[in-house]
Scaffold this motif. Structure first.
Motif, PDB file in Angstrom:
ATOM      1  N   THR A  82       0.830  -1.211   0.000  1.00 49.34           N
ATOM      2  CA  THR A  82       0.000   0.000   0.000  1.00 49.34           C
ATOM      3  C   THR A  82       0.860   1.255   0.000  1.00 49.34           C
ATOM      4  O   THR A  82       0.547   2.243  -0.681  1.00 49.34           O
ATOM      5  N   ALA A  83       1.955   1.218   0.745  1.00 55.49           N
ATOM      6  CA  ALA A  83       2.781   2.411   0.924  1.00 55.49           C
ATOM      7  C   ALA A  83       3.475   2.857  -0.354  1.00 55.49           C
ATOM      8  O   ALA A  83       4.022   3.962  -0.410  1.00 55.49           O
ATOM      9  N   ARG A 106      15.844  -1.725  -1.749  1.00 55.36           N
ATOM     10  CA  ARG A 106      16.610  -1.004  -0.729  1.00 55.36           C
ATOM     11  C   ARG A 106      16.923   0.419  -1.152  1.00 55.36           C
ATOM     12  O   ARG A 106      16.928   1.351  -0.326  1.00 55.36           O
ATOM     13  N   GLU A 107      17.176   0.614  -2.450  1.00 53.74           N
ATOM     14  CA  GLU A 107      17.613   1.924  -2.934  1.00 53.74           C
ATOM     15  C   GLU A 107      16.472   2.911  -3.136  1.00 53.74           C
ATOM     16  O   GLU A 107      16.678   4.127  -3.056  1.00 53.74           O
ATOM     17  N   TYR A 108      15.264   2.396  -3.409  1.00 52.53           N
ATOM     18  CA  TYR A 108      14.151   3.296  -3.738  1.00 52.53           C
ATOM     19  C   TYR A 108      12.890   3.017  -2.911  1.00 52.53           C
ATOM     20  O   TYR A 108      12.293   3.940  -2.358  1.00 52.53           O
ATOM     21  N   LEU A 109      12.483   1.751  -2.854  1.00 54.09           N
ATOM     22  CA  LEU A 109      11.183   1.450  -2.250  1.00 54.09           C
ATOM     23  C   LEU A 109      11.147   1.761  -0.754  1.00 54.09           C
ATOM     24  O   LEU A 109      10.257   2.471  -0.277  1.00 54.09           O
ATOM     25  N   VAL A 110      12.114   1.232  -0.003  1.00 52.80           N
ATOM     26  CA  VAL A 110      12.126   1.469   1.440  1.00 52.80           C
ATOM     27  C   VAL A 110      12.368   2.944   1.765  1.00 52.80           C
ATOM     28  O   VAL A 110      11.676   3.510   2.627  1.00 52.80           O
ATOM     29  N   SER A 115       9.633   8.092   3.921  1.00 54.27           N
ATOM     30  CA  SER A 115       9.310   9.523   3.834  1.00 54.27           C
ATOM     31  C   SER A 115       7.824   9.812   4.060  1.00 54.27           C
ATOM     32  O   SER A 115       7.429  10.979   4.123  1.00 54.27           O
ATOM     33  N   LEU A 116       7.006   8.778   4.197  1.00 61.28           N
ATOM     34  CA  LEU A 116       5.555   8.962   4.226  1.00 61.28           C
ATOM     35  C   LEU A 116       5.022   9.221   5.630  1.00 61.28           C
ATOM     36  O   LEU A 116       5.476   8.629   6.610  1.00 61.28           O
ATOM     37  N   THR A 117       4.034  10.093   5.706  1.00 64.12           N
ATOM     38  CA  THR A 117       3.337  10.388   6.952  1.00 64.12           C
ATOM     39  C   THR A 117       2.116   9.475   7.082  1.00 64.12           C
ATOM     40  O   THR A 117       1.705   8.833   6.105  1.00 64.12           O
ATOM     41  N   PRO A 118       1.500   9.402   8.258  1.00 62.41           N
ATOM     42  CA  PRO A 118       0.255   8.637   8.382  1.00 62.41           C
ATOM     43  C   PRO A 118      -0.819   9.101   7.399  1.00 62.41           C
ATOM     44  O   PRO A 118      -1.582   8.280   6.867  1.00 62.41           O
ATOM     45  N   ILE A 175      19.516   0.879   5.686  1.00 61.98           N
ATOM     46  CA  ILE A 175      18.073   0.971   5.898  1.00 61.98           C
ATOM     47  C   ILE A 175      17.795   2.285   6.629  1.00 61.98           C
ATOM     48  O   ILE A 175      18.453   2.583   7.636  1.00 61.98           O
ATOM     49  N   PRO A 176      16.854   3.117   6.157  1.00 63.17           N
ATOM     50  CA  PRO A 176      16.547   4.369   6.861  1.00 63.17           C
ATOM     51  C   PRO A 176      16.226   4.128   8.331  1.00 63.17           C
ATOM     52  O   PRO A 176      15.554   3.140   8.681  1.00 63.17           O
ATOM     53  N   ALA A 177      16.713   5.001   9.179  1.00 65.53           N
ATOM     54  CA  ALA A 177      16.558   4.822  10.628  1.00 65.53           C
ATOM     55  C   ALA A 177      15.107   4.663  11.042  1.00 65.53           C
ATOM     56  O   ALA A 177      14.787   3.879  11.945  1.00 65.53           O
TER      57      ALA A 177
END
Length: 465
Positions: A82-83, A106-110, A115-118, A175-177
């Motif tokens: 969904t994200a 790893r490079e784009y999807l995650v 970066s997404l908010t609720p 992986i983003p923190a």
């Protein structure tokens, strides 16, 4: 008072009667009722049979006349992100400007998900789920993303059935923190989510939660075993990416001295609790393990064939609970499960039949069966979805036969299995409630959602540039 005639019976009052449809039940007997009716009450199917009989037996509050239409069970998307809904077309656009970095996940999807908010996730869900409903998908199995509570709210609003989950990682590199947790936090957040949106074996809770492990290269053994135990205790499944790429196999061999399936077997988690998305590089021995241990799978035909010769048909015929998945829209855009079924047919024909000169290696009905009954089994909802029969939830799709692709077909079911697509969907019911009418979602303002999503997508492009 007028006496009843001998043998007469007062019709039973019910909520809805669909009548004069060509009913393709997809039950175990593959029953088809040419001029059929479906009696619905309190969200469940009471009876399926000839219109001539059911119209005399029931007095519905609502009657749906479906002459010239095919009725079938709703389709299940057994693996969706969904994200990633607001990523539609972005990778293609970037790829035209410069070579994409790998691995893409790893490079784009995650990073994009991070970066997404609720609010972004709720908007993504509204956009994705309304589109899915409009093309005949009535149930989804979320792969795991940020802010799953927002997914659940969007699913509740749109009226789709689904199981949401949290993207769960306590390891991995680069992986983003915000997407990486401690083992203890990852386990507790999964437990809290499932407790807040509990699974109901009878299907009364239309929207529920499952647990998730992103994949073994980002999840420690302690997390894998902890999530498995917690899921078993709560009667839910664990959604993960499994034997999806060569990098994963190499990682498992380097770190554990075993292929991924062997590693999970040794951990004691390779059982009916596990749902292995993609399963592209499953070996013959792996397929045997899936079947023997009750592990379910999802074949995502938009992207799997770029990775390898996915053994989807082998799994299906071995009795593995394998459904079909779109994998979301980051890859090849569509959420139309009919198109996914068609791609599955083409790909599996090439893998299973073409090398041995068998032009008919894939049964005409098998891909759609995988999208309906296979998906229901994979989600462990086959006790109440996946077929049109007494006792099942009334998740029903009505397909028109008046479109350009249907002209000249010798039978409605031949058109359904061979050529029908989401654009032929007329009406969709979930739990007996109409959520799509005349091809448009009725529960949300799709025009407003699409306009808002277009604006927000432009703002998010920088997150994956």
């Amino acid at each position: 008072m007028t006496a009843e005639a001998p043998g007469s019976k007062t019709p039973r009052s019910i909520d809805t009667l669909i009548q004069n449809a060509h009913v393709v039940t997809l039950n175990d007997q593959a029953s088809i009722v040419a001029d059929g009716a479906i009696a619905i009450h309190q969200g469940r199917i009471l009876e399926v049979g000839p219109s001539s009989e059911l119209t005399m037996s029931y007095a519905p509050a609502r009657r749906i006349f479906a002459a010239g239409q095919i009725a079938l069970p709703g389709l299940t998307d057994a693996h969706i992100h969904t994200a990633q809904t607001l990523m539609r077309g972005l990778l293609s656009t970037l790829g035209r400007a410069k070579a994409l970095r790998v691995p893409t996940w790893r490079e784009y999807l995650v990073p994009f998900e991070a970066s997404l908010t609720p609010e972004d996730i709720e908007l993504s869900g509204q956009l994705a789920y309304s589109s899915m409903l409009a093309t005949g998908t009535t149930s989804f199995f979320e792969a795991g993303g940020p802010h799953p509570e927002s997914m659940a709210r969007a699913a509740t609003e749109t009226g789709i059935r689904g199981a949401v989950s949290l993207s769960t990682m306590d390891g991995g590199s680069r992986i983003p923190a915000s997407m990486r947790m401690s083992t203890e936090e990852a386990l507790q957040r999964n437990i809290d989510l499932v407790d807040a949106w509990p699974h109901d074996p009878a299907g009364e809770n239309r929207v529920s939660a499952c647990m998730s492990l992103r994949q073994i290269i980002t999840c420690t053994p302690d997390l894998v075993t902890g999530i498995h135990q917690a899921a078993q205790e709560r009667g839910v499944k664990v959604h993960t990416h499994l034997v999806e790429g060569t990098y994963e196999i190499d990682y498992a061999l380097e770190n554990f001295g075993q292929r991924p399936v062997e590693y999970l077997l040794d951990l004691g988690v390779f059982d009916h609790t596990l749902h292995g998305a993609h399963s592209v590089l499953a070996s013959i021995e792996d397929v045997e393990h899936y079947a023997a241990h009750g592990v379910s799978a999802a074949h995502c035909s938009k992207g799997n064939y770029a990775i390898g010769a996915a053994p989807a048909l082998k799994m299906w015929r071995k009795g593995v609970a394998i459904g079909l998945g779109t994998d979301g829209v980051a890859n090849a855009g569509t959420l139309d499960m009919f198109r996914i079924a068609m791609l599955t047919r083409v790909g599996q024909q090439y893998i299973e039949g073409t090398p041995v000169h068998n032009r008919n290696s894939v049964g005409l009905e098998e891909p759609l069966q995988m999208a309906v009954t296979g998906g229901a089994r994979a989600m462990a909802t086959d006790g109440y979805t996946g077929a049109l029969e007494t006792g099942k939830r009334a998740d029903i799709v009505l397909i028109g036969t008046d479109g350009p692709d249907a002209a000249g077909y010798s039978s409605p079911e031949a058109f359904l299995f061979e050529c029908a697509s989401g654009r032929d969907v007329k009406t969709v019911l979930v739990d007996g409630q109409i959520v799509v009418d005349d091809g448009e979602a009725t529960t949300v303002d799709t025009e407003a959602i699409r306009a808002e999503a277009a604006v927000r997508q432009r703002e998010l492009v920088a997150a994956i540039a």
